[in-house]
Design an enzyme around this catalytic site. Sequence first.
Site, mmCIF file in Angstrom:
data_model
loop_
_atom_site.group_PDB
_atom_site.id
_atom_site.type_symbol
_atom_site.label_atom_id
_atom_site.label_comp_id
_atom_site.label_asym_id
_atom_site.label_seq_id
_atom_site.Cartn_x
_atom_site.Cartn_y
_atom_site.Cartn_z
ATOM 1 N N GLU A 83 46.886 38.322 40.834
ATOM 2 C CA GLU A 83 46.899 38.942 39.498
ATOM 3 C C GLU A 83 47.582 38.045 38.470
ATOM 4 O O GLU A 83 48.765 37.715 38.610
ATOM 5 C CB GLU A 83 47.624 40.306 39.564
ATOM 6 C CG GLU A 83 47.559 41.034 38.231
ATOM 7 C CD GLU A 83 48.016 42.491 38.297
ATOM 8 O OE1 GLU A 83 47.911 43.091 39.387
ATOM 9 O OE2 GLU A 83 48.461 43.004 37.264
ATOM 10 N N LYS A 261 53.449 50.934 41.036
ATOM 11 C CA LYS A 261 52.548 49.800 41.305
ATOM 12 C C LYS A 261 53.064 48.556 40.577
ATOM 13 O O LYS A 261 53.006 47.443 41.096
ATOM 14 C CB LYS A 261 51.127 50.163 40.854
ATOM 15 C CG LYS A 261 50.051 49.202 41.302
ATOM 16 C CD LYS A 261 49.742 48.106 40.307
ATOM 17 C CE LYS A 261 48.562 47.240 40.748
ATOM 18 N NZ LYS A 261 48.323 46.101 39.861
ATOM 19 N N ASP A 277 54.936 42.142 56.545
ATOM 20 C CA ASP A 277 53.936 43.210 56.566
ATOM 21 C C ASP A 277 54.003 43.991 55.244
ATOM 22 O O ASP A 277 54.835 44.887 55.075
ATOM 23 C CB ASP A 277 54.237 44.123 57.767
ATOM 24 C CG ASP A 277 53.249 45.265 57.908
ATOM 25 O OD1 ASP A 277 52.476 45.515 56.963
ATOM 26 O OD2 ASP A 277 53.260 45.906 58.969
ATOM 27 N N HIS A 375 48.225 39.782 28.975
ATOM 28 C CA HIS A 375 47.383 39.866 30.160
ATOM 29 C C HIS A 375 46.047 39.171 29.913
ATOM 30 O O HIS A 375 45.567 38.401 30.722
ATOM 31 C CB HIS A 375 47.141 41.344 30.457
ATOM 32 C CG HIS A 375 46.948 41.637 31.898
ATOM 33 N ND1 HIS A 375 47.983 41.630 32.781
ATOM 34 C CD2 HIS A 375 45.841 41.926 32.595
ATOM 35 C CE1 HIS A 375 47.515 41.916 33.979
ATOM 36 N NE2 HIS A 375 46.219 42.089 33.892
#
Length: 423
Positions: A83, A261, A277, A375
């Site tokens: 991202e 998130k 993990d 972004h």
Amino acid sequence: MAKTSIVSGFYKLPLKERLAIIKDFAGLTDEEIRLLENTGSLPFDVADHMVENVIGVFPEPLGVGVNFLINGKDYLIPMATEEPSVIAAAGYAAKMVRDGGGFHTSSTAPVMIGQIQIVGIKDAKAAKKQVLDAKAVIIKKANDQDQVLNSFGGGAKDMDAKILDTSLGQMLIVELYVDCRDAMGANAVNTMAEAVAPQLEQLTGGHVYLRIISNLATKRLAKAWCTVPKESLGGEAVVDGIAYASAFAEADPYRAATHNKGALNGIIAVVLATGNDHRAIEAGAHAYAALKGRYTSISKWTKNKNGDLDGVIELPMAVGLIGGAVKTHPIARIAMKILNVKSANEFGEVLAAVGLAQNLAALRALSSEGIQRGHMSLHARNIAVTAGAKDAMIDLVAAQMVKERKVRVDRAKEILDELCKKQ
Ligand code: MEV
């Protein structure tokens, strides 16, 4: 004729033959096969021993988050993510936090929970008592499985049992509490849970089904907090905006999912880069966010009496310095060297700080100019590359799209054509 996905003994075939099968099945081109064959810094034989049926590797960009000051120590943070803007944002936020003295952290002992599910018990209360009365014997049996962990001061330290009312009747769940030291611990805990199962069946007269670690690692928490001066954020209005954003996430699960998130964008990038993990961390974070019966945010931001911003984050942190791919993946080993953490606890605390930084960067942008401007300019470079731009053309095409506020592949192609004609 329909193609079949049944390939017996696929894992025994050499890479060339595996690729020939995939090429035929999926109609891959020679160029695509060459890309798969080029495994770069993760050699095929290493990858082939890490997972099954390997036909290539999947590279992600690896970057470094800068400016992190945590408990007075400077860190460069290796981050693997697809991202755009995540890594830049982490460093930007870490710089603002640094102005306020950096991050402070704490963590609990690295204790993981192993669950053993016992069904078919006649008297659950009596069975629970029997199990708890035999605690010492069960813990000893668990600890007999891992002398190495014991020698480092880890091992099963305690246990408990709970009666669950389920759709299939009552069951007894026995929980082992295992100090995993510098390991993530899944292997150690699962081995112990499996080893004590026969004893538990004998004691309770029931039948054991599941014997597995819980990813809701509430006994292995990491916490980070910081104060950001209002001047570094751009004034008290920005502090207010972030506090409002935080209150929104605290109150609304729809917003909390996105808020969390944002924090996990940073945490998972580091977990991935270090071969840990990341699914375990992600599952643990979300379950922890819902632990009080309603999903909420894992971080909180408030305005303090000076008008500056206080932030805190807490989440389960089952990460290790050993085990899994941490030592086998050559790039994970380098990432660990860059990170320079001496224990799994320090590692978990750094991750909590990265999560707090990432969350701060997102909320600052969202509550002021919005995230699309920053972004989009990074995203535009991706789109320019997709459209076929190379070298200096990438930035030229990206800049033009951002200026026009049209960040699309079709427009990128047009701009690229126009620029090429002019050359
Ligand atoms: C995007 O990857 C992450 C954000 O949506 C996080 C947030 O909304 O807080 C920007």
